[in-house]
Design a protein around this motif. Structure first.
Motif, PDB file in Angstrom:
ATOM      1  N   ILE A  37       0.874  -1.172   0.000  1.00 56.36           N
ATOM      2  CA  ILE A  37       0.000   0.000   0.000  1.00 56.36           C
ATOM      3  C   ILE A  37       0.908   1.218   0.000  1.00 56.36           C
ATOM      4  N   LYS A  38       0.709   2.111  -0.943  1.00 59.08           N
ATOM      5  CA  LYS A  38       1.558   3.291  -1.057  1.00 59.08           C
ATOM      6  C   LYS A  38       0.735   4.566  -0.860  1.00 59.08           C
ATOM      7  N   PHE A  39       1.387   5.575  -0.279  1.00 55.33           N
ATOM      8  CA  PHE A  39       0.748   6.859  -0.047  1.00 55.33           C
ATOM      9  C   PHE A  39       1.429   7.923  -0.895  1.00 55.33           C
ATOM     10  N   TRP A  40       0.591   8.807  -1.460  1.00 57.20           N
ATOM     11  CA  TRP A  40       1.077   9.839  -2.377  1.00 57.20           C
ATOM     12  C   TRP A  40       0.473  11.189  -2.002  1.00 57.20           C
ATOM     13  N   SER A  41       1.285  12.213  -2.122  1.00 56.83           N
ATOM     14  CA  SER A  41       0.813  13.579  -1.910  1.00 56.83           C
ATOM     15  C   SER A  41       0.368  14.154  -3.245  1.00 56.83           C
ATOM     16  N   ILE A  42      -0.840  14.690  -3.274  1.00 58.66           N
ATOM     17  CA  ILE A  42      -1.372  15.301  -4.496  1.00 58.66           C
ATOM     18  C   ILE A  42      -1.476  16.805  -4.289  1.00 58.66           C
ATOM     19  N   TYR A  55       5.696  10.792  -3.934  1.00 58.11           N
ATOM     20  CA  TYR A  55       5.666   9.591  -3.104  1.00 58.11           C
ATOM     21  C   TYR A  55       5.907   9.951  -1.640  1.00 58.11           C
ATOM     22  N   LEU A  56       5.121   9.360  -0.728  1.00 52.58           N
ATOM     23  CA  LEU A  56       5.265   9.633   0.696  1.00 52.58           C
ATOM     24  C   LEU A  56       5.818   8.435   1.461  1.00 52.58           C
ATOM     25  N   SER A  57       5.110   7.321   1.407  1.00 55.98           N
ATOM     26  CA  SER A  57       5.528   6.144   2.182  1.00 55.98           C
ATOM     27  C   SER A  57       4.769   4.923   1.685  1.00 55.98           C
TER      28      SER A  57
END
Length: 569
Positions: A37-42, A55-57
């Protein structure tokens, strides 16, 4: 309105199967076949052509493909469902180094892959659907299985929870949509949740349309639909349910129409409106979390369909396109096509309705950014809900929409999407989406460089920028699966030949069947069951191999938008 396909590596080139926006921030979570599972800043696009993705984590705990992720309404919890039946509840924790997600609970009752899930509005319960043909209602706080709903005869590919807490619904490849009512019963002085099947929607017991024959026709696709997801959804006010995977014929000899059905809360026994969606099946529906004030311009057009004091906006995804509707107009607000080379898998809205994101089997995601007030002015619901006896609902009777001949509507629908694909939906020089046109605007198409590169800001590790041209070359000219030790070269060659033969025999399949550079799991080897039906692995393999190409640019204006068809009582 800006947007397009973001040319970064989201999940190591493997299929992105699901995505969801955090309800309080512009953080986008994605998951797929790489188990993570990946987290992204938009961030807003500004002078760029696309929203900026950073990309965040990532969360690494699952040991198989993650098919669905959903945040709770508060944003403090995240649920993820994967192959093998694993359902994990993650909790957001604050630490000196910042906020981190940690495993809170492991919920295990499903015997096979979990394909869809949804939180109740108060985040107390979760409903999940699985390949084991069951739905399970979970008590999140206790981490227990409250109830197993096992009436379906095939995979449960979509589940949804009524925001008013009265109903739950499920959609299966057994060609039925089931709606359950909560009828709590008391045991030892304690009231317990008890969902009972209230409606089974499967066939048209009477003609849905005026020119239909009085023969029972299935309303939904069977298990041969090349998608593992049929994500249905309730409107934010609970007034209606939108169900994908629709398949309708006016008579036994007519052409099948792919559609989504709108079912009114006032009559859950049958569809109230049919939304034709061209030649590809509908696989997902997602509602914009914000409700908007009426604009008034198109109220006369939709007076016979909806009777709502506000506008609700929702997105309907087919295997290769996206329609954006609202409840005040009878035509789509926008149509997006030609964004991806393979099947669309999921869609999501940001909490402020600024972004709309969709994921695809080709390993990429697309983002659409709306300008301030482009969708309208927010409307506040009294206490965030509508009452059960409210008159605000989808009309199920005396509703006639000027749609003309049914076959003409189908033809118009196909022409519209073909023209949308012709614009190629890659961001042009100005960054505007060529075919995402509001109803009162003309189509604007712009030239674009053949080797356009959409850049991201900063140097983010693992985020690699690719050009559209290179992506096309990789996905069409040199589509060879990288050997992983589990699939031999001979097997790949055999499957490639079989896929090409199948595509040649069935021209209505998803464009050119091709093999992407993906790490295939053991489940993706297609083997027929003893009864001749396609296995779960075969379905998922076919889904992952489906792809479609964009057509050349076109400067033609979009045709008049197709209109929803109100169904007579």
């Amino acid at each position: 309105m800006k947007g397009g396909t973001v040319q970064i590596i989201w999940h190591e080139r493997k299929p992105v199967l699901t995505l969801d926006f955090h309800p309080l921030t512009a953080t986008l979570a994605t998951a797929g076949a790489d188990f993570d599972i990946k987290f992204w800043s938009i961030k807003p696009s500004g002078t760029e052509k696309l929203p900026v993705v950073s990309y965040l984590s990532n969360l690494s705990y699952h040991s198989s493909a993650v098919n669905v992720i959903r945040f709770s309404s508060s944003g403090e919890l995240l649920a993820s469902g994967a192959d093998g039946g694993d359902l994990i509840i993650w909790k957001l924790n604050s630490a000196d180094t910042g906020q981190t997600w940690k495993v809170l609970k492991m919920l295990r009752s499903h015997l096979k892959d979990i394909l869809d899930l949804q939180w109740s509005s108060d985040a107390t319960y979760i409903i999940s659907g699985s390949v084991d043909n069951c739905c399970i209602i979970w008590d999140v706080n206790k981490g227990t299985n409250l109830q197993t709903l096992d009436a379906h005869a095939h995979y449960v590919q979509g589940v949804a929870w009524d925001p008013l807490g009265k109903y739950a619904s499920s959609l299966s490849s057994d060609r039925t949509c089931r709606i359950y009512m909560n009828k709590p019963h008391k045991s030892k002085g304690t009231e317990k949740t008890n969902y009972v099947c209230q409606q089974v929607i499967s066939k048209a017991d009477q003609p849905l349309l005026k020119n239909s024959q009085e023969t029972k026709i299935h309303l939904f696709h069977d298990e041969t639909l090349p998608s593992f997801f049929r994500r249905l959804a309730w409107s934010p006010d609970g007034s209606f349910l939108v169900v994908p995977a629709g398949s309708y014929k006016t008579n036994t000899a007519s052409e099948t129409v792919n559609a989504a059905y709108i079912i009114s809360r006032k009559d859950l026994s049958r569809p109230a409106i049919l939304l034709p969606c061209t030649n590809k099946a509908v696989v997902a529906v997602r509602f914009c979390p914000i409700i908007f004030k009426l604009r008034g311009a198109n109220s006369l057009d939709s007076a016979g369909v909806f009777n709502l004091p506000y506008r609700i906006i929702f997105a309907v995804a087919t295997l290769n396109s996206l329609y954006i509707y609202d409840t005040e107009s009878v035509s789509p607000l926008a149509v997006l096509a030609g964004l991806h080379y393979a099947a669309i898998t999921d869609i999501t809205w940001s909490s402020d309705a600024r972004y709309l994101a969709l994921s695809s089997q080709d390993g990429f995601c697309s983002l659409v950014e709306f300008e301030n007030d482009e969708l309208g002015s927010p409307y506040s619901l009294s206490e965030g809900k509508v009452e059960e006896d409210s008159k605000s609902t989808v009309q199920t009777g005396n509703a006639i929409v000027p749609t003309g001949n049914f076959s003409a509507v189908l033809s118009e629908s196909k022409d519209m999407e073909l023209e949308a694909e012709a614009v190629d939906m890659v961001t042009g020089e100005s960054g505007n989406i060529g075919t995402a046109i509001t109803e009162n605007q003309s189509t604007v198409t712009q030239d674009k460089p053949d080797n356009m590169v959409i850049e991201t800001t900063g140097n983010v590790e693992g985020v690699i920028v690719y050009s559209r041209k290179n992506e096309a070359e990789e996905k069409t000219d040199d589509m060879v699966i990288e050997a992983t030790g589990r699939i031999g070269t001979a097997e790949l060659d055999r499957r490639k030949v079989e896929a090409e033969d199948k595509a040649a025999k069935h021209p209505w399949n998803l464009g050119t069947v091709s093999f992407g550079a993906q790490d295939m799991t053991e489940k993706q080897l297609a083997n027929p069951d003893s009864d001749g039906k396609q296995t779960e692995s075969g379905e998922k393999t076919e889904q992952q191999l489906s792809s479609s190409k964009s057509t050349p640019l076109s400067n033609k204006r979009a045709r008049k938008r197709i209109t929803p068809i109100a169904i007579d009582p």
